[in-house]
Design a protein around this motif. Structure first.
Motif, PDB file in Angstrom:
ATOM      1  N   THR A  93      -6.359  -8.015  -8.378  1.00 38.78           N
ATOM      2  CA  THR A  93      -6.853  -6.653  -8.166  1.00 38.78           C
ATOM      3  C   THR A  93      -7.129  -6.395  -6.685  1.00 38.78           C
ATOM      4  N   THR A  94      -7.597  -7.416  -5.982  1.00 40.47           N
ATOM      5  CA  THR A  94      -7.770  -7.284  -4.529  1.00 40.47           C
ATOM      6  C   THR A  94      -6.432  -6.991  -3.849  1.00 40.47           C
ATOM      7  N   LEU A  95      -5.402  -7.671  -4.325  1.00 37.38           N
ATOM      8  CA  LEU A  95      -4.064  -7.430  -3.779  1.00 37.38           C
ATOM      9  C   LEU A  95      -3.650  -5.974  -4.018  1.00 37.38           C
ATOM     10  N   ALA A  96      -3.920  -5.481  -5.230  1.00 37.37           N
ATOM     11  CA  ALA A  96      -3.591  -4.080  -5.539  1.00 37.37           C
ATOM     12  C   ALA A  96      -4.389  -3.128  -4.653  1.00 37.37           C
ATOM     13  N   ASP A  97      -5.660  -3.443  -4.415  1.00 41.52           N
ATOM     14  CA  ASP A  97      -6.522  -2.604  -3.570  1.00 41.52           C
ATOM     15  C   ASP A  97      -5.942  -2.524  -2.157  1.00 41.52           C
ATOM     16  N   GLU A  98      -5.485  -3.660  -1.673  1.00 41.62           N
ATOM     17  CA  GLU A  98      -4.940  -3.703  -0.307  1.00 41.62           C
ATOM     18  C   GLU A  98      -3.635  -2.912  -0.210  1.00 41.62           C
ATOM     19  N   VAL A  99      -2.775  -3.060  -1.214  1.00 40.79           N
ATOM     20  CA  VAL A  99      -1.514  -2.297  -1.209  1.00 40.79           C
ATOM     21  C   VAL A  99      -1.832  -0.798  -1.199  1.00 40.79           C
ATOM     22  N   ALA A 100      -2.791  -0.397  -2.041  1.00 38.22           N
ATOM     23  CA  ALA A 100      -3.135   1.028  -2.118  1.00 38.22           C
ATOM     24  C   ALA A 100      -3.757   1.510  -0.803  1.00 38.22           C
ATOM     25  N   ALA A 101      -4.635   0.687  -0.210  1.00 36.31           N
ATOM     26  CA  ALA A 101      -5.264   1.076   1.061  1.00 36.31           C
ATOM     27  C   ALA A 101      -4.203   1.291   2.142  1.00 36.31           C
ATOM     28  N   TRP A 102      -3.185   0.434   2.119  1.00 31.72           N
ATOM     29  CA  TRP A 102      -2.119   0.576   3.108  1.00 31.72           C
ATOM     30  C   TRP A 102      -1.182   1.738   2.791  1.00 31.72           C
ATOM     31  N   ALA A 103      -1.120   2.155   1.552  1.00 30.84           N
ATOM     32  CA  ALA A 103      -0.372   3.392   1.250  1.00 30.84           C
ATOM     33  C   ALA A 103      -1.067   4.573   1.918  1.00 30.84           C
ATOM     34  N   VAL A 104      -2.409   4.572   1.894  1.00 32.43           N
ATOM     35  CA  VAL A 104      -3.152   5.655   2.565  1.00 32.43           C
ATOM     36  C   VAL A 104      -2.898   5.584   4.075  1.00 32.43           C
ATOM     37  N   ILE A 105      -2.960   4.383   4.625  1.00 29.24           N
ATOM     38  CA  ILE A 105      -2.745   4.215   6.075  1.00 29.24           C
ATOM     39  C   ILE A 105      -1.305   4.585   6.451  1.00 29.24           C
ATOM     40  N   GLY A 106      -0.350   4.018   5.744  1.00 34.02           N
ATOM     41  CA  GLY A 106       1.049   4.117   6.153  1.00 34.02           C
ATOM     42  C   GLY A 106       1.717   5.428   5.786  1.00 34.02           C
ATOM     43  N   LEU A 107       1.210   6.088   4.724  1.00 31.60           N
ATOM     44  CA  LEU A 107       1.869   7.314   4.271  1.00 31.60           C
ATOM     45  C   LEU A 107       1.079   8.557   4.648  1.00 31.60           C
ATOM     46  N   LEU A 108      -0.247   8.417   4.835  1.00 28.83           N
ATOM     47  CA  LEU A 108      -1.083   9.579   5.165  1.00 28.83           C
ATOM     48  C   LEU A 108      -1.715   9.477   6.550  1.00 28.83           C
ATOM     49  N   ASP A 109      -1.595   8.319   7.193  1.00 29.21           N
ATOM     50  CA  ASP A 109      -2.185   8.112   8.517  1.00 29.21           C
ATOM     51  C   ASP A 109      -3.704   8.322   8.493  1.00 29.21           C
ATOM     52  N   ARG A 110      -4.324   7.908   7.396  1.00 34.05           N
ATOM     53  CA  ARG A 110      -5.777   7.989   7.230  1.00 34.05           C
ATOM     54  C   ARG A 110      -6.289   6.646   6.725  1.00 34.05           C
ATOM     55  N   PHE A 111      -7.607   6.398   6.882  1.00 35.35           N
ATOM     56  CA  PHE A 111      -8.219   5.240   6.248  1.00 35.35           C
ATOM     57  C   PHE A 111      -9.055   5.734   5.078  1.00 35.35           C
ATOM     58  N   ARG A 163       7.291   0.533   5.346  1.00 35.08           N
ATOM     59  CA  ARG A 163       7.480   1.794   4.626  1.00 35.08           C
ATOM     60  C   ARG A 163       8.911   1.863   4.146  1.00 35.08           C
ATOM     61  N   GLU A 164       9.084   2.198   2.875  1.00 35.73           N
ATOM     62  CA  GLU A 164      10.420   2.349   2.290  1.00 35.73           C
ATOM     63  C   GLU A 164      10.422   3.691   1.575  1.00 35.73           C
ATOM     64  N   GLY A 165      10.963   4.723   2.215  1.00 36.81           N
ATOM     65  CA  GLY A 165      10.922   6.061   1.619  1.00 36.81           C
ATOM     66  C   GLY A 165       9.483   6.510   1.451  1.00 36.81           C
ATOM     67  N   ASP A 166       9.107   6.866   0.218  1.00 36.38           N
ATOM     68  CA  ASP A 166       7.760   7.359  -0.073  1.00 36.38           C
ATOM     69  C   ASP A 166       6.825   6.246  -0.539  1.00 36.38           C
ATOM     70  N   GLU A 167       7.186   4.993  -0.259  1.00 35.87           N
ATOM     71  CA  GLU A 167       6.349   3.864  -0.691  1.00 35.87           C
ATOM     72  C   GLU A 167       6.010   2.963   0.490  1.00 35.87           C
ATOM     73  N   VAL A 168       4.899   2.240   0.371  1.00 35.86           N
ATOM     74  CA  VAL A 168       4.690   1.066   1.219  1.00 35.86           C
ATOM     75  C   VAL A 168       4.985  -0.163   0.357  1.00 35.86           C
TER      76      VAL A 168
END
Ligand SMILES: CCCCCCCCCC(=O)SCCNC(=O)CCNC(=O)[C@H](O)C(C)(C)COP(=O)(O)OP(=O)(O)OC[C@H]1O[C@@H](n2cnc3c(N)ncnc32)[C@H](O)[C@@H]1OP(=O)(O)O
Length: 160
Positions: free
Chosen positions: A60-78, A32-37
């Motif tokens: 696109t799979t890579l983008a999906d994974e980055v976005a999924a981890w933004a939900v995990i790392g920034l919102l603590d949700r899956f 996590r770097e500020g408001d980003e993963v």
């Protein structure tokens, strides 16, 4: 920068993007770097489409994974991926480090829309917006067709 727990879902999680044991997966780790993963990843030759270029579906799979981890790392949700809108601006070159960044564009308790940027050498190769459905445990179990593993439960939203 704060490293995120690489294995919040337990040792047996099977994800192509982030399981450390996946035989052909990306083995991504996030910080996590500020408001980003943020993640860094160098695509190998096994991920080619055209010679020397990463397959667009895998980009696109890579983008999906980055976005999924933004939900995990920034919102603590899956979140379960519900929609993917991306543009591939430049070829993603094999053997060159990719920097992936994800941030929250908007969210409610039920959905999150994530902005993703993948770049090589500081130049954008992909930008996009991905929307995730954040389900309660019962809905997640209907989607999975079976019980939600224990370690995943705290990432569900509360039932309404
Ligand atoms: C181990 C660690 C792994 C970490 C990384 C994982 C990486 C990748 C994540 C995935 O790959 S998840 C697997 C791929 N995705 C799927 O299999 C999902 C398939 N689609 C579905 O199961 C359903 O369409 C979905 C659960 C997404 C939505 O179902 P519903 O529409 O019945 O749910 P619901 O009606 O409860 O809607 C929930 C919210 O999502 C919204 N929604 C649904 N589809 C949408 C869509 N396509 N675009 C935007 N929003 C959408 C919907 O409007 C609603 O918003 P509101 O509550 O605010 O009204």
């Amino acid at each position: 920068m704060t490293d995120l727990d690489p294995n919040p879902f337990g040792p047996d999680q099977p994800c192509f993007g982030c399981s450390p044991d996946h035989p052909i997966g990306f083995h991504l780790r996030f910080a996590r770097e500020g408001d980003e993963v943020v993640t860094r990843f160098t695509p190998g030759p096994q991920y080619q489409g055209p010679p020397g270029i990463m397959h667009g579906g895998l980009v696109t799979t890579l983008a999906d994974e980055v976005a999924a981890w933004a939900v995990i790392g920034l919102l603590d949700r899956f979140g379960f991926t519900a929609s993917i809108q991306v543009r591939l601006h430049r070829p993603m070159r094999i053997g060159v480090e990719v920097e992936g960044r994800g941030s929250i564009l908007r969210h409610s308790s039920r959905t999150a829309t994530i902005a993703v940027r993948l770049s090589q050498g500081g130049v954008d190769a992909l930008t996009g917006e991905l929307t995730f459905a954040i389900l309660d445990q019962a809905a997640a179990e209907r989607l999975l067709g079976g019980p939600l593993p224990e370690a995943w439960r705290r990432f569900s939203r509360a039932s309404t």
